[in-house]
Design a protein around this motif. Structure first.
Motif, short mmCIF file in Angstrom:
data_model
loop_
_atom_site.label_atom_id
_atom_site.label_comp_id
_atom_site.label_asym_id
_atom_site.label_seq_id
_atom_site.Cartn_x
_atom_site.Cartn_y
_atom_site.Cartn_z
N GLY A 145 0.91 -1.40 -0.23
CA GLY A 145 -0.33 0.08 0.32
C GLY A 145 1.11 1.19 0.21
N LEU A 146 1.86 1.34 0.79
CA LEU A 146 2.69 2.61 1.03
C LEU A 146 3.34 2.67 -0.38
N GLY A 156 0.77 4.04 -3.03
CA GLY A 156 0.82 5.19 -3.06
C GLY A 156 1.74 6.62 -2.87
N LEU A 157 2.60 5.90 -2.59
CA LEU A 157 4.03 6.43 -3.50
C LEU A 157 4.31 6.56 -4.21
N LEU A 201 -3.66 2.19 5.37
CA LEU A 201 -4.31 1.86 4.08
C LEU A 201 -4.66 3.54 4.76
N VAL A 215 -2.04 6.48 4.15
CA VAL A 215 -1.96 6.84 3.02
C VAL A 215 -2.46 7.33 2.22
N VAL A 233 -1.96 10.72 0.04
CA VAL A 233 -1.43 10.49 -1.60
C VAL A 233 -3.22 11.11 -2.25
#
Lengths: 633, 280
Positions: free
Chosen positions: A457-458, A461-462, B18, B21, B25
């Protein structure tokens, strides 16, 4: 040359000085102890110091070749420097072979996983970065390559402004350029070669960014999970304004990576119960301070000051742990930073480099915008969690990192010019605390699979933030269907120049055209992108009048401030020249303005060019739909 | 039980992580430009008044606009009804959408970066919605305009519509000519005729005077500006005709309307190119 070899060649920038540095370190007095000290992770912690020592050695060889052998014995620089470098390389290689680190297998094994992970991450990230960008987007490489070519031709000076008028003042030490010259020697520096070299160098540089982040993350936590998260953040969060650390190999980004790679040994030295055998030798401190300072004057010196300060602090706390409280030091540092912040508006540095510095002064709002372009809200959400985590854990390495983060942040929010370059250092600590914040959330997760989902997920997202960030960054670089500074016509013209004109030729054009062509072909220009305002004005006056005679006269009057020995004057008029001339004075006289992409000539442009070609003192030597080159007698 | 407890705790932590995150985003700044694409030497991008072909990075230079302010419907009496009247525009009685907005704008930005999304423009008034969609194939872009009438009474009022015009606004100083015959719709100097021939390979036949509202024979018009590189060619479909409106500097592509209104669609193809020739 084989493309694979060109792709690997930039590795010499790292490998050569490291081999030389290690050879020196494991030779002579107490060499057995030094080799013995390389056991386990100590070897990798020492590698950055070998690199630093090797870089200093290369610089010393250059200085001796230039200021002793050339000045006093009359032997040309290139006839002594490169043979000496070759000799030192062979000897170093032999020494390294004969004095291998003990238990090499045990040394290599633990780094295989980090290297593999970094390689994969870097490969994917670089793949996204170079999407529709066939050539390096590192704008500064053209000027650095100009210096590399001059070194290759034997025209070395410690002061860059004495080598090329592309350097208005001595903003860079030539150490990085020497390393690049070694990596490119003795290849013919054709435009295609240098283009491929710099594109590959960007990839290897990204890997060093990832590995440095891994090292820092691991050392301050002794936790691979933190190291992994730190690497993911540092590779995917592209600091897309001014510092440009991820993809741009530059003296300042090299200094930042070397500092971050050196820091772990300092953090572990003496104080760690885990690595009780870790010691920072005197030569390592000296090497760190000197090499960082001589790689980049701003980022390197700030890094050297931090390193030296921490080293002194470590030594003091070791000898008299009760006498040295952390708080007076912290208070003093905070007071100094506050004073610097308050005093910064009073310090007038905007006129540095003929006013270029003013373009590198940003408001807090702009800095916030850049932060959100690179990280979204990651910094606001995860860094506080990371800070809280570090404070609760009372881990010394993390607290020192926190102190560095605060110090650098305080410097970054001042409105001094160029301070954003320090983000090249800061980004690693931002990445570290985002990683710690992330870990603070997931460390209580028991199931590996669920933890893996969190990492995914990280990373996802990044990646989205990264794509939006580079879409913004490249928005001004679309030319036909590519995001690029260069077009095919630029390269063809540069190739023509490389093949036809070298030596005593002076290229005269608008700042962007001559900057690109000089870097690509090696033909000397009138200051490249840093063409002085009075020279710009001379050319612009002629272009404004649309008089071929005035333009030819301007081409005769313009000179290179450093090199008056010219037998051929080449006037290069491209579509960029006309676009530049059409801008308001505030842009066309400014160092910040460039015509960033290749364009085509218009009907009106072509009409004017045909008039120039008819001038009796002019000979048309090259023409395309983008650029025309004229010899001016 | 212990396993379920652990799993629940892990899932809660995962969701929190999540979610953070995801919020991070959403915080990313979108590009300063709306969606754009390269069409030959030109770029196509949406602006507050419509779509425009232009040269990025040249400063203030001529551009070519496709806008609901210029596009119109023709009723049976020959009256022209603009999609967005000047009065409505000045009074801001409309909403325009032409750039990605968060959160979905993040996805749009990513899609546009990888060439999966091209510029669009949508304007909405009290009476109708006009949207412009684009599809690019190399140096060619197809622009599709769709009009949706929102109220029955509006449909009734324009029931007598006989044609819909999709227009391209050009600049003074442009040379506009029939792509196939080379017949220009305005006088062109001999020198410029020669330069156009040498640079782009077109043989332009100058008009003796500015002709008011001429029709092209071939349904294809080319526009060249001496201050810009490249040219634009507008290609009408088989059932369309192309009118040059010299008064308002518009190339008008007229599509006849057949049947009852409710939703109207018209399409044009625009090609941008640069024939490269070396000046001897």
């Amino acid at each position: 040359m084989n493309p694979t070899i060109i792709w690997l060649l930039p590795l010499l920038v790292y490998i050569y000085p490291t081999l030389v540095g290690r050879a020196l370190a494991v030779t002579g007095y107490q060499f057995r102890q030094r080799i013995a000290a390389e056991r386990g992770s100590n070897f990798w912690l020492t590698v950055p110091f070998y690199f630093g020592l090797g870089t200093l050695t290369v610089l010393a060889l250059a200085l001796v070749s230039r200021y002793l052998i050339q000045d006093y014995l009359g032997l040309p620089f290139s006839q002594t420097f490169f043979p000496l470098v070759g000799l030192a390389g062979i000897i170093s290689l032999l020494i390294n072979i004969f004095r291998l680190a003990p238990n090499l297998g045990k040394i290599v094994k633990p780094v295989l996983a980090p290297v593999l992970i970094t390689l994969i991450l870097a490969q994917v990230t670089y793949g996204l970065w170079v999407y529709k960008s066939p050539y390096s987007l590192n704008w500064d490489w053209y000027q650095h390559q100009t210096l590399v070519r001059l070194i290759d031709k034997g025209q070395f000076s410690f002061f860059t402004s004495q080598m090329s008028d592309t350097f208005g003042f001595d903003s860079y030490p030539p150490s990085t350029h020497l390393l690049l010259a070694i990596a490119q020697y003795p290849e013919r520096l054709t435009p295609n070669f240098v283009l491929e070299f710099w594109q590959a160098l960007g990839f290897w540089h990204l890997i060093t960014v990832g590995l440095a982040a891994w090292l820092l993350g691991w050392v301050v936590s002794h936790d691979k999970k933190v190291a992994l998260a730190s690497t993911i953040v540092s590779i995917l969060a592209f600091d897309s304004m001014v510092s440009l650390t991820n993809f741009f190999f530059l003296p300042q980004t090299l200094a930042a990576v070397v500092f971050i790679a050196m820091l772990p040994k300092l953090l572990l030295a003496r104080t760690s119960d885990v690595q009780a055998k870790t010691k920072l030798a005197g030569w390592e401190t000296v090497t760190a301070v000197l090499s960082l300072s001589l790689i980049h004057y701003l980022v390197g010196i700030v890094a050297a000051v931090i390193f030296l300060g921490l080293d002194l602090y470590q030594r003091l706390t070791l000898r008299r742990p009760q006498a040295v409280s952390q708080w007076p030091l912290v208070s003093l540092a905070i007071a100094a930073i506050m004073a610097a912040f308050l005093a910064s508006p009073l310090i007038k540095l905007e006129q540095l480099n003929q006013g270029e510095a003013a373009n590198y002064t940003f408001s807090l709002g702009e800095k916030q915008e850049y932060l959100e372009r690179s990280y979204g809200y990651l910094v606001y959400l995860f860094v506080p969690l990371g800070i809280a985590y570090a404070i609760i854990k009372k881990n010394k390495g993390q607290l020192i990192s926190l102190f560095i983060l605060f110090g650098l942040t305080a410097l970054l929010i001042t409105n001094l010019p160029y301070v954003l370059k320090l983000f090249a250092l800061t980004k690693f600590f931002v990445g570290l605390f985002i990683a710690l914040g992330f870990i603070s959330l997931i460390e209580k997760i028991n199931f590996r699979f669920i933890r893996a989902v969190a990492y995914a997920g990280l990373t996802f997202g990044l990646t989205i933030i990264f794509i939006v960030n580079i879409a913004s960054w490249k928005a001004g670089l679309l030319s036909r269907d590519s995001y690029t500074h260069l077009g095919d016509e630029d390269i063809k013209a540069a190739d023509f120049l490389y093949q036809t004109y070298q030596g005593r030729t002076l290229l005269i054009s608008d700042p962007t055209t001559q900057f690109l062509l000089e870097g690509l072909s090696g033909v000397n220009s009138v200051g490249g992108a840093y063409m002085k305002p009075e020279k710009r004005q001379l050319l612009l006056t002629a272009l404004d009048t649309q008089s071929p005679q005035a333009l030819v006269k301007a081409a005769r009057d313009l000179t290179d401030g450093l090199n008056a020995d010219i037998d051929t004057r080449l006037l290069a008029i491209s579509a960029r020249t006309f676009i530049w001339a059409d801008q308001p004075d505030s842009d066309r006289l400014s160092f910040k303005f460039n015509v960033w992409t290749q364009a085509d000539l218009t009907i009106d442009n072509l009409k004017f060019l045909s008039e120039i070609a008819q001038e009796p003192s002019v000979k048309s030597v090259y023409s395309s739909n983008y650029i025309h080159l004229f010899e001016v007698r | 039980m212990n396993l379920i407890f652990k799993l629940t705790k892990d899932l809660i932590l995962l969701v929190i992580t999540l979610a953070l995150v995801a919020v991070a985003v959403i915080g990313v700044r979108l590009p300063y430009r709306s969606v754009f694409t390269a069409v030959g030497p030109y770029q196509l991008e949406a602006f507050p008044t419509g779509l425009a072909f232009f040269h990025y990075g040249r400063g203030e230079t001529p551009f070519y606009n496709i806008s609901p302010l210029n596009d119109y419907l023709v009723d049976s009496d020959g009256n022209r009804l603009a999609h967005l009247s000047k009065e409505d525009y000045d009074a801001k009685n409309f909403t325009a959408k032409f750039q990605p907005e968060k959160p979905w704008g993040i996805v749009d930005t990513a899609k546009a970066f990888f060439g999966q999304l091209t510029p669009w423009f949508k304007v909405e008034t009290d009476d109708l919605t006009v949207s412009y969609q684009t599809t690019r194939f190399g140096n060619e872009v197809i622009i599709t305009k769709t009009i949706n009438f929102k109220k029955p009474q509006v449909v009734s009022a324009v029931e007598s519509t006989t044609a819909s015009a999709l227009t391209i606004w050009y600049n003074s100083g442009d040379i506009v000519f029939d792509s196939q015959t080379g017949q220009a719709f305005m006088p062109v100097s001999e020198e410029l005729v020669n330069q156009i021939n040498k640079t782009y390979g077109f043989t332009v036949i100058p008009a003796s005077e500015i002709v008011s509202e001429p029709l092209t024979n071939s349904g294809s018009v080319t526009i060249i500006n001496p201050k810009l590189p490249g040219f634009l060619t507008i290609q009408a479909g088989f059932n369309q005709e192309v009118l040059i409106n010299q008064q308002y500097h518009l190339v008008e592509v007229i599509t006849p309307v057949v049947g009852r209104l409710g939703r109207l669609t018209s399409t044009i193809t625009i090609t941008s190119n640069q024939k490269r020739t070396i000046l001897k």
